[in-house]
Design a protein around this motif. Structure first.
Motif, mmCIF file in Angstrom:
data_model
loop_
_atom_site.group_PDB
_atom_site.id
_atom_site.type_symbol
_atom_site.label_atom_id
_atom_site.label_comp_id
_atom_site.label_asym_id
_atom_site.label_seq_id
_atom_site.Cartn_x
_atom_site.Cartn_y
_atom_site.Cartn_z
ATOM 1 N N CYS A 1 -67.781 -53.318 -136.635
ATOM 2 C CA CYS A 1 -67.583 -53.665 -135.412
ATOM 3 C C CYS A 1 -68.435 -54.917 -134.910
ATOM 4 O O CYS A 1 -68.118 -55.805 -134.428
ATOM 5 C CB CYS A 1 -67.512 -52.812 -134.189
ATOM 6 N N THR B 1 -61.074 -51.298 -135.783
ATOM 7 C CA THR B 1 -61.881 -51.139 -134.857
ATOM 8 C C THR B 1 -63.247 -50.967 -134.977
ATOM 9 O O THR B 1 -63.922 -51.675 -135.438
ATOM 10 C CB THR B 1 -61.258 -50.388 -133.569
ATOM 11 N N CYS B 2 -63.596 -49.428 -135.035
ATOM 12 C CA CYS B 2 -64.811 -49.131 -134.943
ATOM 13 C C CYS B 2 -64.751 -47.814 -135.564
ATOM 14 O O CYS B 2 -63.682 -46.985 -135.605
ATOM 15 C CB CYS B 2 -65.402 -48.800 -133.494
ATOM 16 N N CYS B 3 -66.092 -47.334 -136.293
ATOM 17 C CA CYS B 3 -65.967 -46.050 -136.988
ATOM 18 C C CYS B 3 -65.881 -44.968 -136.016
ATOM 19 O O CYS B 3 -65.720 -43.727 -136.394
ATOM 20 C CB CYS B 3 -67.043 -46.098 -137.897
ATOM 21 N N TYR C 1 -64.989 -47.976 -124.159
ATOM 22 C CA TYR C 1 -64.918 -48.266 -125.467
ATOM 23 C C TYR C 1 -64.015 -47.456 -126.285
ATOM 24 O O TYR C 1 -63.299 -47.702 -127.111
ATOM 25 C CB TYR C 1 -66.389 -47.543 -125.904
ATOM 26 N N ILE D 1 -60.483 -49.190 -125.935
ATOM 27 C CA ILE D 1 -60.372 -50.223 -126.541
ATOM 28 C C ILE D 1 -60.108 -49.935 -128.073
ATOM 29 O O ILE D 1 -59.568 -50.502 -128.902
ATOM 30 C CB ILE D 1 -61.509 -51.340 -126.284
ATOM 31 N N ALA D 2 -61.230 -49.055 -128.536
ATOM 32 C CA ALA D 2 -61.351 -48.904 -129.974
ATOM 33 C C ALA D 2 -59.969 -47.803 -130.436
ATOM 34 O O ALA D 2 -59.959 -47.934 -131.697
ATOM 35 C CB ALA D 2 -62.526 -47.849 -130.237
ATOM 36 N N ARG D 3 -59.348 -47.659 -129.595
ATOM 37 C CA ARG D 3 -57.908 -46.807 -130.055
ATOM 38 C C ARG D 3 -56.996 -47.545 -130.052
ATOM 39 O O ARG D 3 -55.732 -47.162 -130.544
ATOM 40 C CB ARG D 3 -57.815 -45.580 -129.292
ATOM 41 N N PRO E 1 -55.719 -51.173 -130.945
ATOM 42 C CA PRO E 1 -56.230 -52.400 -131.705
ATOM 43 C C PRO E 1 -55.516 -53.686 -131.370
ATOM 44 O O PRO E 1 -56.466 -54.705 -131.339
ATOM 45 C CB PRO E 1 -55.289 -52.083 -133.355
ATOM 46 N N TRP F 1 -58.272 -54.353 -128.680
ATOM 47 C CA TRP F 1 -59.660 -54.409 -129.568
ATOM 48 C C TRP F 1 -59.582 -56.239 -129.743
ATOM 49 O O TRP F 1 -60.737 -56.740 -129.769
ATOM 50 C CB TRP F 1 -59.624 -53.658 -130.804
ATOM 51 N N MET G 1 -62.174 -58.654 -128.829
ATOM 52 C CA MET G 1 -63.089 -59.626 -129.841
ATOM 53 C C MET G 1 -63.084 -60.913 -129.399
ATOM 54 O O MET G 1 -64.107 -61.675 -129.331
ATOM 55 C CB MET G 1 -62.417 -59.283 -130.982
ATOM 56 N N ARG H 1 -61.396 -63.016 -138.265
ATOM 57 C CA ARG H 1 -59.913 -62.564 -138.412
ATOM 58 C C ARG H 1 -59.040 -64.128 -138.573
ATOM 59 O O ARG H 1 -58.050 -63.901 -139.370
ATOM 60 C CB ARG H 1 -59.289 -61.928 -137.145
#
Lengths: 254, 468
Positions: A20, A51-53, B405, B408-410, B412, B415, B419, B456
């Motif tokens: 990330c 996304t993130c780990c 977090y 957003i992280a789940r 994409p 996300w 970004m 990206r």
């Protein structure tokens, strides 16, 4: 850090996890990771849904959130191909921490499968592809910072070996090289005083040998150190190991 | 700034104390690594073996503890079980009262710190003299140990000389030899006057009932020589399976603790004085302290009970060195204390010390030096997870919520948006934002420029270029 027995590598397809932080701040490191894997002969896929780990939630103790994010990651990086991670700590989150956070969960086998396919970038180059010499040249005096999440993994030796093959790259010894720089994810904001003191010691030790660049397989540590140095008014040029390898190759071509 | 208690303590720490700790730990770290490297070609192999030896005993404590009890009784030792620290205090004060003595000598024991034993004996009018030099200084100063091996690591020799002068042990003199001689002279009469001596136990063999006690000052031995009754206080986890486990464990313990190859004294006590022995205690008691240890056995943090109290984890821990042992508000400081501290408090008290597990970057230096291979970073993370699950107030202080977090992280799509829009951070006065987390970061650090989306875009354009 325990590295699981990894699946043997078949074919040249790899899935790249950029981390990330490279997604948000260090795009050139991510680019370099793609380029050196291609140079090493890999077919690189970079899943756009990554996304993130999930490590941030793991270290924060919020393992429910951690599992949700890791499940997403496992879905994005499904399939038999190895997952190459441009960060030692994110790799360790997937191969060491995920199996702990998923104890007793029905999808633990999914995470164990992911763990057996996950490699830190230089570990992959060195130990999966068997690269023992990186051709190229880069005239610089450099410090290697080994992120704490690479303790006990093959990454440390891999970074050293790959750097050693680069012409003109001088690796400098730093006092207390093994000591943590104090980042630690949420630790940096829950314990700002101690984190800062540790960071200042690290930055002072590194700058004492006057390097041109500070190299690491982990941008998180370097971001913290650069952030500390920035407030102290010091230049702190940081490079991801992938950038060093790519730049060295280009230098070698000239 | 809503920061954690350990951090607040560290920021107020006297610089002289921090320097004393830095110097003390640096010396031991160097001695330790030097001796271990010189003596063992496969240290990690030995650490793993020692970890297995300890874990085997703990995983079969239901067998080894009763076996140890039988052997101890066969050897003429009286065995007591104390489910709690309070019960252990009752047992020990009962024995001391019954003996009629007014003076008790004590050698170093972390279990006795859990009981606050010396102070509690003073409460019933018994002088309980700490005979380990460091602990003696702690007692003079009415202080608490800040390290499990070097209790006065936070003091300088000037501090000690001041204390001696203040308590009538001679005029100020900070020569270590003078200090030691004065302590010796003061203690000698007490050793002879004491009817009871109390020790800890480093290991108790289930095979033979032998109790191993390690000291560098000979104070435990002198205590045994002078007293009529010996009470050994030991956590139930101190039991090991066999006598032949001792060479490995003692070798690693002493080297890890001080860098010595063997401590000046290793007592192997196998019972009270026998008919053929001219001196020694005629009565011996072993008090096994549980105090929430049996709750840890077999659980997800069970490896923490392997600990043989060498102190290597705290010496190497940068957080400990910045904050001092007193920041940990209990008997066990440093990495081992961040796990053991809250767990030994039991179900009800866990939350009081749950924040200690936050006082770590999870850097793993502790796990690397542990002579019994305790996976400390994993255990610290497990304590954090429990603390979060139970919503402990101390553990959650200053920890940002993971809600946004997680969302957003789940997702994409979200996300990728985040970004791109993260670039607003480049224009915000982040240092001035009235957010605790933001201030905690930006007061002492900058952030690199946000460049979300660039990679990206590069990837897409490259792909299009290749496809065309």
């Amino acid at each position: 850090m325990l590295t699981p027995d990894r699946n043997p590598i078949q074919g040249r397809n790899v899935q790249l996890m950029i981390s990330c932080l490279c997604d948000a701040f260090f795009d050139d490191a991510a680019k370099a990771a793609v380029e050196i894997l291609q140079q090493a002969g890999c077919q690189v896929t970079v899943p756009s849904d990554q996304t993130c780990c999930g490590q941030a939630a793991y270290t924060a103790g919020d393992w429910e959130t951690c599992r949700q994010v890791m499940r997403h990651t496992a879905k994005v990086f499904a399939g038999p191909d190895p997952v190459v991670v441009a960060s030692g700590s994110c790799a360790a989150a997937l191969f060491h921490e995920a199996p702990i956070a998923f104890e007793g969960e029905s999808d633990l086998p999914v995470m164990q499968d992911l763990a057996r396919r996950t490699w830190e970038l230089t570990d992959f180059l060195r130990n999966a592809l068997g690269v023992d010499q990186w051709a190229g040249s880069l005239a610089a005096r450099a410090v290697i910072h080994h992120g704490c999440h690479t303790r006990g993994t093959a990454t440390r030796e891999a970074v050293r070996t790959l750097c050693a093959g680069i012409q003109g790259l001088e690796i400098l010894d730093v006092p207390d090289a093994d000591q943590c720089c104090g980042f630690g994810g949420v630790f940096s904001v829950s314990h700002p005083y101690i984190s800062t003191e540790m960071g200042r010691k690290k930055v002072t030790d590194v700058l004492s040998v006057k390097p041109d660049i500070v190299i690491s397989a982990d941008m998180s540590c370097l971001m913290h150190q650069q952030g500390i140095a920035g407030r102290l008014g010091s230049e702190y040029p940081i490079r991801h190991i992938a950038q060093v390898l790519r730049d060295a190759s280009m230098g070698g071509l000239e | 700034m809503n920061r954690q208690a350990v951090d607040a303590f560290a920021s107020g720490l006297d610089s002289e104390v921090r320097q004393a700790i830095e110097a003390g730990t640096a010396r031991v770290i160097e001695n330790r690594s030097h001796t271990l490297a010189e003596d063992y070609s496969d240290l990690d192999g030995l650490r793993q073996l020692a970890g297995q030896v300890r874990q085997h005993a703990l995983d079969h404590l239901d067998r080894y503890l009763p076996q140890a009890e039988r052997r101890l009784r066969d050897n003429g030792v009286q065995v007591h079980y104390a489910p709690s620290a309070d019960r252990a205090l009752e047992i020990i004060t009962g024995l001391v009262r019954a003996s009629g003595t007014r003076v008790v000598t004590k050698s170093k024991s972390m279990a006795s710190e859990e009981l606050d034993l010396a102070r509690r004996l003073a409460d019933i009018g018994v002088e309980a003299l700490e005979t380990d030099l460091g602990e003696f200084v702690i007692q003079l100063d009415d202080d608490h140990p800040s390290h499990i091996v070097a209790p006065i690591i936070h003091k300088t020799r000037r501090n000690v000389a001041d204390s001696f002068a203040k308590h009538g042990l001679g005029d100020f003199d900070d020569d270590p030899e003078v200090i030691t001689r004065r302590a010796r002279r003061f203690m000698r009469d007490k050793f002879l006057a004491a009817g009871v001596t109390i020790t800890g136990a480093n290991f108790i063999s289930a095979e033979s009932g032998r109790v191993a006690i390690v000291t560098n000052e000979g104070n435990a031995r002198f205590g045994l020589a002078g007293a009529d009754i010996h009470i050994a206080l030991a956590g139930i986890e101190k039991v090991i399976a066999r006598d032949r486990d001792l060479p490995l464990l003692l070798s690693l313990l002493v080297r890890s603790a001080t860098g010595q190859r063997i401590s000046s004294y290793v007592e192997l006590v196998s019972g009270p004085r026998s008919a053929s022995q001219p001196s020694g205690p005629r009565e011996m008691h072993v008090v096994f302290l549980d105090s929430n240890r049996s709750r840890i056995v077999g659980g997800q943090t069970r490896e923490i009970l392997r600990c043989i109290r060498c102190g290597a984890c705290m010496n190497t821990c940068p957080v400990y060195r910045q904050s001092s042992g007193h920041a940990y508000r209990g008997v066990y400081p440093g990495p081992v204390g961040t796990v053991l501290g809250p767990l030994l408090k039991g179900e009800d008290g866990f939350g009081e010390l749950a924040d200690l597990a936050r006082a770590s970057t999870l850097c793993g230096a502790c796990g690397d030096v542990c002579p019994v291979n305790i996976p400390l970073p994993d255990l610290i993370a497990r304590v954090r997870a429990r603390s979060h699950r139970e919503g402990t107030v101390s553990g959650d202080a200053g920890i940002p919520s993971m809600g946004g977090y997680s969302l957003i992280a789940r997702h994409p799509g979200l996300w990728r948006l985040a970004m791109r829009f993260g670039r607003v951070l480049n224009w915000l006065p982040l240092r001035q934002l009235p957010l605790g987390v933001s201030r905690a970061w930006f007061t002492s650090r900058t952030l690199p420029r946000w460049r979300g989306g660039y990679f990206r875009r590069w990837l897409r354009s490259r792909k299009e270029g290749q496809d065309a």
